[in-house]
Scaffold this motif. Sequence first.
Motif, PDB file in Angstrom:
ATOM      1  N   ASN A  92       0.808  -1.224   0.000  1.00 35.01           N
ATOM      2  CA  ASN A  92       0.000   0.000   0.000  1.00 35.01           C
ATOM      3  C   ASN A  92       0.836   1.267   0.000  1.00 35.01           C
ATOM      4  OD1 ASN A  92      -1.802  -1.956   2.172  1.00 35.01           O
ATOM      5  ND2 ASN A  92      -2.756  -1.223   0.292  1.00 35.01           N
ATOM      6  N   SER A  93       2.132   1.139   0.279  1.00 35.03           N
ATOM      7  CA  SER A  93       2.973   2.324   0.415  1.00 35.03           C
ATOM      8  C   SER A  93       4.344   2.056  -0.186  1.00 35.03           C
ATOM      9  CB  SER A  93       3.106   2.706   1.897  1.00 35.03           C
ATOM     10  OG  SER A  93       3.889   3.865   2.063  1.00 35.03           O
ATOM     11  N   GLU A  94       4.511   2.453  -1.432  1.00 41.66           N
ATOM     12  CA  GLU A  94       5.790   2.339  -2.136  1.00 41.66           C
ATOM     13  C   GLU A  94       5.689   3.172  -3.405  1.00 41.66           C
ATOM     14  OE1 GLU A  94       6.196  -1.444  -4.707  1.00 41.66           O
ATOM     15  OE2 GLU A  94       5.028  -2.121  -2.950  1.00 41.66           O
ATOM     16  N   ILE A  95       6.838   3.555  -3.948  1.00 43.87           N
ATOM     17  CA  ILE A  95       6.819   4.307  -5.198  1.00 43.87           C
ATOM     18  C   ILE A  95       6.472   3.343  -6.319  1.00 43.87           C
ATOM     19  CG2 ILE A  95       8.146   5.678  -6.822  1.00 43.87           C
ATOM     20  CD1 ILE A  95       9.730   6.782  -4.497  1.00 43.87           C
ATOM     21  N   ILE A  96       5.292   3.528  -6.893  1.00 48.91           N
ATOM     22  CA  ILE A  96       4.763   2.615  -7.911  1.00 48.91           C
ATOM     23  C   ILE A  96       5.249   3.022  -9.289  1.00 48.91           C
ATOM     24  CG2 ILE A  96       2.653   1.710  -8.943  1.00 48.91           C
ATOM     25  CD1 ILE A  96       1.255   2.508  -6.225  1.00 48.91           C
ATOM     26  N   GLY A  97       5.170   4.279  -9.589  1.00 46.55           N
ATOM     27  CA  GLY A  97       5.550   4.814 -10.887  1.00 46.55           C
ATOM     28  C   GLY A  97       5.326   6.314 -10.872  1.00 46.55           C
ATOM     29  N   HIS A  98       5.493   6.944 -12.014  1.00 41.29           N
ATOM     30  CA  HIS A  98       5.348   8.399 -12.108  1.00 41.29           C
ATOM     31  C   HIS A  98       4.288   8.756 -13.140  1.00 41.29           C
ATOM     32  CE1 HIS A  98       9.236   7.904 -10.162  1.00 41.29           C
ATOM     33  NE2 HIS A  98       9.139   9.162  -9.743  1.00 41.29           N
ATOM     34  N   ILE A  99       3.593   9.840 -12.886  1.00 42.02           N
ATOM     35  CA  ILE A  99       2.559  10.304 -13.802  1.00 42.02           C
ATOM     36  C   ILE A  99       3.209  10.799 -15.096  1.00 42.02           C
ATOM     37  CG2 ILE A  99       0.740  12.010 -14.145  1.00 42.02           C
ATOM     38  CD1 ILE A  99       0.158  11.867 -11.182  1.00 42.02           C
ATOM     39  N   THR A 100       2.663  10.368 -16.220  1.00 43.65           N
ATOM     40  CA  THR A 100       3.268  10.683 -17.514  1.00 43.65           C
ATOM     41  C   THR A 100       2.746  12.001 -18.076  1.00 43.65           C
ATOM     42  OG1 THR A 100       1.570   9.358 -18.610  1.00 43.65           O
ATOM     43  CG2 THR A 100       3.658   8.269 -18.100  1.00 43.65           C
ATOM     44  N   LYS A 101       3.401  12.445 -19.145  1.00 45.35           N
ATOM     45  CA  LYS A 101       2.993  13.676 -19.813  1.00 45.35           C
ATOM     46  C   LYS A 101       1.570  13.546 -20.332  1.00 45.35           C
ATOM     47  CE  LYS A 101       7.634  15.047 -21.318  1.00 45.35           C
ATOM     48  NZ  LYS A 101       8.506  15.326 -22.487  1.00 45.35           N
ATOM     49  N   GLY A 102       0.893  14.674 -20.355  1.00 42.29           N
ATOM     50  CA  GLY A 102      -0.494  14.670 -20.790  1.00 42.29           C
ATOM     51  C   GLY A 102      -1.472  14.742 -19.635  1.00 42.29           C
ATOM     52  N   TRP A 103      -0.974  14.466 -18.432  1.00 34.79           N
ATOM     53  CA  TRP A 103      -1.779  14.596 -17.220  1.00 34.79           C
ATOM     54  C   TRP A 103      -1.296  15.807 -16.426  1.00 34.79           C
ATOM     55  CZ3 TRP A 103      -5.968  11.729 -15.817  1.00 34.79           C
ATOM     56  CH2 TRP A 103      -6.194  10.540 -16.513  1.00 34.79           C
ATOM     57  N   PRO A 104      -2.167  16.397 -15.611  1.00 33.03           N
ATOM     58  CA  PRO A 104      -1.688  17.428 -14.686  1.00 33.03           C
ATOM     59  C   PRO A 104      -0.609  16.816 -13.781  1.00 33.03           C
ATOM     60  CG  PRO A 104      -4.090  17.367 -14.745  1.00 33.03           C
ATOM     61  CD  PRO A 104      -3.619  16.152 -15.491  1.00 33.03           C
ATOM     62  N   ILE A 105       0.272  17.632 -13.294  1.00 29.70           N
ATOM     63  CA  ILE A 105       1.365  17.238 -12.388  1.00 29.70           C
ATOM     64  C   ILE A 105       2.157  16.049 -12.917  1.00 29.70           C
ATOM     65  CG2 ILE A 105       0.422  18.279 -10.305  1.00 29.70           C
ATOM     66  CD1 ILE A 105      -0.813  15.655  -9.510  1.00 29.70           C
ATOM     67  N   ALA A 106       2.507  16.082 -14.204  1.00 35.57           N
ATOM     68  CA  ALA A 106       3.340  15.037 -14.789  1.00 35.57           C
ATOM     69  C   ALA A 106       4.674  14.957 -14.059  1.00 35.57           C
ATOM     70  CB  ALA A 106       3.568  15.316 -16.268  1.00 35.57           C
ATOM     71  N   GLY A 107       5.140  13.721 -13.862  1.00 33.53           N
ATOM     72  CA  GLY A 107       6.406  13.489 -13.183  1.00 33.53           C
ATOM     73  C   GLY A 107       6.285  13.216 -11.702  1.00 33.53           C
ATOM     74  N   VAL A 108       5.137  13.512 -11.125  1.00 35.52           N
ATOM     75  CA  VAL A 108       4.935  13.264  -9.698  1.00 35.52           C
ATOM     76  C   VAL A 108       4.769  11.767  -9.465  1.00 35.52           C
ATOM     77  CG1 VAL A 108       3.375  13.643  -7.741  1.00 35.52           C
ATOM     78  CG2 VAL A 108       3.923  15.526  -9.302  1.00 35.52           C
ATOM     79  N   PRO A 109       5.403  11.196  -8.436  1.00 30.75           N
ATOM     80  CA  PRO A 109       5.273   9.766  -8.192  1.00 30.75           C
ATOM     81  C   PRO A 109       3.922   9.394  -7.593  1.00 30.75           C
ATOM     82  CG  PRO A 109       6.649  10.758  -6.510  1.00 30.75           C
ATOM     83  CD  PRO A 109       6.390  11.821  -7.529  1.00 30.75           C
ATOM     84  N   ILE A 110       3.437   8.231  -7.990  1.00 33.79           N
ATOM     85  CA  ILE A 110       2.292   7.601  -7.322  1.00 33.79           C
ATOM     86  C   ILE A 110       2.887   6.656  -6.298  1.00 33.79           C
ATOM     87  CG2 ILE A 110       0.254   6.157  -7.597  1.00 33.79           C
ATOM     88  CD1 ILE A 110       0.243   6.980 -10.578  1.00 33.79           C
ATOM     89  N   SER A 111       2.618   6.894  -5.015  1.00 33.80           N
ATOM     90  CA  SER A 111       3.307   6.112  -3.983  1.00 33.80           C
ATOM     91  C   SER A 111       2.379   5.564  -2.907  1.00 33.80           C
ATOM     92  CB  SER A 111       4.409   6.947  -3.332  1.00 33.80           C
ATOM     93  OG  SER A 111       3.889   8.139  -2.786  1.00 33.80           O
ATOM     94  N   GLY A 112       1.091   5.632  -3.131  1.00 32.91           N
ATOM     95  CA  GLY A 112       0.144   5.048  -2.185  1.00 32.91           C
ATOM     96  C   GLY A 112      -1.073   4.528  -2.912  1.00 32.91           C
ATOM     97  N   CYS A 113      -1.588   3.389  -2.486  1.00 31.53           N
ATOM     98  CA  CYS A 113      -2.791   2.825  -3.099  1.00 31.53           C
ATOM     99  C   CYS A 113      -3.465   1.904  -2.102  1.00 31.53           C
ATOM    100  CB  CYS A 113      -2.416   2.060  -4.377  1.00 31.53           C
ATOM    101  SG  CYS A 113      -3.843   1.374  -5.251  1.00 31.53           S
ATOM    102  N   LEU A 114      -4.750   2.165  -1.826  1.00 34.45           N
ATOM    103  CA  LEU A 114      -5.531   1.340  -0.907  1.00 34.45           C
ATOM    104  C   LEU A 114      -6.992   1.337  -1.328  1.00 34.45           C
ATOM    105  CD1 LEU A 114      -3.762   3.621   0.985  1.00 34.45           C
ATOM    106  CD2 LEU A 114      -4.255   1.895   2.712  1.00 34.45           C
ATOM    107  N   GLY A 115      -7.702   0.257  -1.004  1.00 38.36           N
ATOM    108  CA  GLY A 115      -9.146   0.263  -1.104  1.00 38.36           C
ATOM    109  C   GLY A 115      -9.717   1.251  -0.100  1.00 38.36           C
ATOM    110  N   ASP A 116     -10.912   1.750  -0.368  1.00 42.52           N
ATOM    111  CA  ASP A 116     -11.435   2.869   0.428  1.00 42.52           C
ATOM    112  C   ASP A 116     -11.519   2.586   1.927  1.00 42.52           C
ATOM    113  OD1 ASP A 116     -13.529   1.070   0.054  1.00 42.52           O
ATOM    114  OD2 ASP A 116     -14.908   2.531  -0.800  1.00 42.52           O
ATOM    115  N   GLN A 117     -12.005   1.400   2.306  1.00 45.05           N
ATOM    116  CA  GLN A 117     -12.159   1.117   3.732  1.00 45.05           C
ATOM    117  C   GLN A 117     -10.815   0.960   4.435  1.00 45.05           C
ATOM    118  OE1 GLN A 117     -15.071   1.653   4.876  1.00 45.05           O
ATOM    119  NE2 GLN A 117     -15.842   1.841   2.786  1.00 45.05           N
TER     120      GLN A 117
END
Length: 500
Positions: A209-234
Motif C-alpha cells: 500500500n505504500s511504495e513508489i509505484i511509478g510516475h505520472i506521464t505527460k499529458g496529465w496534470p502534475i506530470a512526473g509526480v510519483p504515485i506512492s500510495g494505493c488502498l481500497g477505500d475502507q
Amino acid sequence: MSVRDDTRALCDGTKVKRDRRIINCHLEIEITFRQRFIIYDREARAVGSHQVEFTQFYPQAGWIEHDPLEILESARVCMTKAIDKATADGHNVDKGLKAIGLSNQRETTLVWSKSTGSPLYNAIVWMDARTKNVDAVKQAVKSGDALFGTIDTWLIWNLTGGVNGGLHVTDVSNASRTMLMNLNTLDWDTPTLKTLGIPASILPKIISNSEIIGHITKGWPIAGVPISGCLGDQHAAMMGQACRKGEAKGTYGTGAFILINTGEEIVHSTHGLLSTIAFKLGPSAPANYALEGSIAIAGAAVQWLRDSLGVINSAGEIEALASQVDSTGGVYFVPAFNGLFAPWWRDDARGVCIGITRFTTKAHIARAVLESMCFQVKDVLDSMHKDAGVKGAVINEDGEFLLRVDGGATVNNLLMQIQADLLGSPVVRPADIETTALGAAYAAGLAVGVWTEDDIFVPGEKGKSAETFKPVLGEELRKKKVESWFKAVSRTFDLADLSL
C-alpha cells in the motif's frame, strides 16, 4: 486518487506565501459515485479540492455499471480544478507536490484491451448481481489482449502511460477483495484461479500500500509526480483513522463498513465476518490484517425515507425530525431491503417496520431508521469482539473500547449519540471526516519520507481535535432495546418469497 476513487497527492514542503506547505492530494469516487481530488499540506490539512459526479448505468434490474473513460476524464478535471484552487489560494502546487495516493471503491472491476487501451465493456460495479460474461472479453482473454483490474489498476495503468508502458498493478487490499488473493502469501491463489478458469496473465501484479509505484506521464496534470500510495477505500479509512492493532473504525455511507485491525495475525471469523488485509506499509513491511463486517443499508435507508416515502425533503432533515421525540415509541425498523449482510447473511430477509401504533408519528419512524443503522453496527462489533477477543481490543484510560467513525452520515450528531448509547462505549468523530482521502495521503507520504509511522500512529494525537460522544443510556434499557432489536430482525427471515 480515489474512485470511491481516492486520489491524494503529496508535496515537498517548499515554502510558499503564507508560509504554508503542501503535501498531498486525494481523488475519490464514493459510493454516491463522485470522484474527488484533495491536496493536503504537511500538517494534513486540506488546502484544495474538487469533486465531480459521474454517470451510473442500470441496463437491467440488479445491474449497475460505470463508464471507465468517464472516470478517467473526471479524474483529469478534479486534478486540474483542485490544483487551480490551491494555487489561487497561494499554494505552490506545481513545485511543491510530493506524491499521489489513490483509494478506490473496492470490487468494481473492468477488462480492457492491452493493445488499444480501450475498455472492452463498462466497469461492473461492486453491487452488480450478474455472473454473465461478455463475448468481447472472452475473445480478448483467448487472444492474450485482455488486462483485468479494479479501478485503482485502471487509473494507475493510464496515469503511468497506458499502452505506452503503463504499469499493470494493484495493491494487497484491493486484491484481497477480489477473493482471488491468498492472505498468507499475498499473491494470486493458483488453485482458486484454476477452479474459476482465470488466466493469471490477465491479472495485475500485487504490491504493497505504500511504495513508489511509478510516475505520472505527460499529458496529465502534475506530470512526473510519483504515485506512492494505493488502498481500497475502507483500508484507507483505517489509515486515516490511524487504527493500530485492536482499534476499529466504522464508515457510515449508503452502507456501513466496520473494520478492526487484528495486527499481523489472520483471525478467521466464526461469527459472520470477513478476514481481510488492513494494510501493508511497504514492500518489506509486515502485513496488518483485519476483520470486516459489511452492512448493506445504512444511509440508504434515509434516502428511502426521502425518495420513496417523501417523509423528508433532504437527508439532512432527518436529525431535526428524529429529535422531536426522545424514543422510537417502541418502533423497530430493519432495513433488509434485499437481505441482510454481516453478521446475519440472510438473503431471504426483507425489511420490516414493527411496533407501530396510532401513537406513532413520522418522527418515531425517522428515529427508528437512525437506530437501525446503529443496531447493525453493534451487531458487527459484537461479532468482532467474539472473534478477535476482548483482550485484543485497545481501550482508553477509562477501560472503554472506542469506535472511530467517518463518512457522510456521521455529521448527524443524534446518530452518533444513539450509536454510543447502544454500544455502551464512546464514539469518536474526527474533525475531518474525509479519512479515506487522508489515509491514502498518509500511505503516499510514508513512501517518500514526508511522514513516518510514528508521526501517524501516535496514541492520543489523532483525538485531540476529535469530538467524542459518550453513552448516557442505562445498561438495563440498553439490554432491553437490543433484545427487541433481535426480535425484529428475526421477523425479517423467510420473507423473500412472499406473493405480491
